[in-house]
Design a protein around this motif. Structure first.
Motif, short mmCIF file in Angstrom:
data_model
loop_
_atom_site.label_atom_id
_atom_site.label_comp_id
_atom_site.label_asym_id
_atom_site.label_seq_id
_atom_site.Cartn_x
_atom_site.Cartn_y
_atom_site.Cartn_z
N ARG A 255 0.80 -1.23 0.00
CA ARG A 255 0.00 0.00 0.00
C ARG A 255 0.83 1.28 0.00
O ARG A 255 0.60 2.18 -0.80
CB ARG A 255 -0.94 0.00 1.21
N ASP A 256 1.80 1.38 0.89
CA ASP A 256 2.59 2.61 1.00
C ASP A 256 3.41 2.85 -0.26
O ASP A 256 3.53 3.99 -0.71
CB ASP A 256 3.49 2.57 2.23
N PHE A 257 3.96 1.79 -0.82
CA PHE A 257 4.71 1.96 -2.06
C PHE A 257 3.78 2.37 -3.19
O PHE A 257 4.13 3.22 -4.02
CB PHE A 257 5.46 0.69 -2.46
N ALA A 258 2.59 1.79 -3.24
CA ALA A 258 1.64 2.14 -4.30
C ALA A 258 1.30 3.64 -4.23
O ALA A 258 1.25 4.31 -5.27
CB ALA A 258 0.37 1.30 -4.18
N LEU A 259 1.09 4.15 -3.03
CA LEU A 259 0.81 5.59 -2.88
C LEU A 259 1.99 6.43 -3.38
O LEU A 259 1.80 7.42 -4.09
CB LEU A 259 0.49 5.92 -1.43
N LEU A 260 3.20 6.03 -3.01
CA LEU A 260 4.39 6.74 -3.47
C LEU A 260 4.51 6.66 -4.98
O LEU A 260 4.82 7.64 -5.65
CB LEU A 260 5.65 6.17 -2.81
N TRP A 261 4.24 5.49 -5.54
CA TRP A 261 4.39 5.28 -6.98
C TRP A 261 3.39 6.12 -7.77
O TRP A 261 3.75 6.76 -8.75
CB TRP A 261 4.23 3.80 -7.31
N TYR A 262 2.15 6.12 -7.35
CA TYR A 262 1.15 6.95 -8.05
C TYR A 262 1.49 8.43 -7.91
O TYR A 262 1.30 9.21 -8.84
CB TYR A 262 -0.27 6.66 -7.54
N GLY A 263 2.01 8.82 -6.76
CA GLY A 263 2.48 10.19 -6.60
C GLY A 263 3.65 10.50 -7.53
O GLY A 263 3.74 11.59 -8.08
N ALA B 92 8.15 5.05 -13.43
CA ALA B 92 7.38 6.26 -13.09
C ALA B 92 8.21 7.52 -13.30
O ALA B 92 7.74 8.50 -13.86
CB ALA B 92 6.89 6.19 -11.63
N GLN B 93 9.47 7.49 -12.86
CA GLN B 93 10.32 8.67 -12.95
C GLN B 93 10.67 9.00 -14.40
O GLN B 93 10.58 10.14 -14.82
CB GLN B 93 11.61 8.46 -12.16
N ASN B 94 11.10 8.01 -15.14
CA ASN B 94 11.62 8.26 -16.49
C ASN B 94 10.57 8.16 -17.58
O ASN B 94 10.56 8.96 -18.51
CB ASN B 94 12.79 7.30 -16.78
N GLY B 95 9.69 7.20 -17.48
CA GLY B 95 8.66 7.03 -18.50
C GLY B 95 7.70 8.20 -18.57
O GLY B 95 7.31 8.65 -19.65
#
Length: 171
Positions: A22-30, A159-162
Motif C-alpha cells: 500500500r505505501d509503495f503504491a501511494l508513493l508510486w502513483y504520486g 514512473a520517474q523516467n517514462g
C-alpha cells in the motif's frame, strides 16, 4: 550451477507486484503525477517565456534554472534523505515545488509576472524537485518487503523516467 529460473515453490510476484504494498503504491502513483507534472511544467514554462519575450536568452535562462539545482543539490539531497525522516523531507520538498508553481500561476493570472520572478520560481521549484528525486529513490527501500524490492525499483524507474516522456507530450 546458478540458475535464473523461478523455483516452483516460490510465488511469482508479477510485473506490478510491488504495488500490492500500500505505501509503495501511494508513493508510486504520486511519482507518476510528479513526473508528468514536471515534464509539463518544463515545456509550458519555456513556451510561456518565449511567448512573453521572444528571446532565446530568457528561454535558456529558465531552462538553466530548471536544471541547475539537480546538478548542485542532488548529491546533498541523498545525505538529507539519510539523516532526516524521508517522508517529511518529501512533503517539504514537494510543498516547496507546489507552492512556487502556485505563486507563479497567481502572478501570471493577475498579469503581474516579470521575468526575474519566473527565474526565481523556476529555481525554487527545481530545488524542491532536486530534493525529491534522491529521497524518493531511497524511500522505496523503506516501503516494500525485501522480495518486492527489485520490482519496486523497476516500477519507480518507470514512473520517474517514462512519465517524463508523457508529460511533455501532454503539454
Amino acid at each position: 550451477m546458478a540458475t535464473n529460473a523461478v523455483r516452483q515453490d516460490e510465488p511469482r510476484l508479477g510485473t506490478f507486484g510491488a504495488l500490492r504494498q500500500r505505501d509503495f503504491a501511494l508513493l508510486w502513483y504520486g511519482s507518476l503525477g510528479q513526473s508528468i507534472g514536471l515534464g509539463m511544467q518544463q515545456i509550458a514554462l519555456g513556451y510561456f517565456v518565449w511567448d512573453e519575450t521572444g528571446s532565446e536568452l530568457w528561454v535558456g535562462a529558465v531552462a538553466f534554472m530548471n536544471f541547475a539545482p539537480f546538478f548542485l543539490f542532488s548529491p546533498f539531497a541523498g545525505v538529507f534523505g539519510d539523516r532526516f525522516d524521508r517522508r517529511n523531507l518529501l512533503f517539504i520538498a514537494q510543498a516547496l515545488s507546489g507552492l512556487s508553481v502556485l505563486v507563479l500561476a497567481v502572478l501570471i493570472t493577475g498579469g503581474l509576472v516579470e521575468m526575474w520572478q519566473v527565474l526565481v520560481i523556476a529555481l525554487l521549484s527545481a530545488t524542491g524537485q532536486a530534493l525529491t528525486v534522491p529521497t524518493r529513490l531511497a524511500y522505496v527501500n523503506d516501503l516494500v518487503e525485501p522480495q518486492f524490492l527489485m520490482n519496486a525499483v523497476a516500477l519507480n524507474s518507470l514512473a520517474q523516467n517514462g512519465m517524463r516522456i508523457v508529460g511533455p507530450i501532454l503539454a
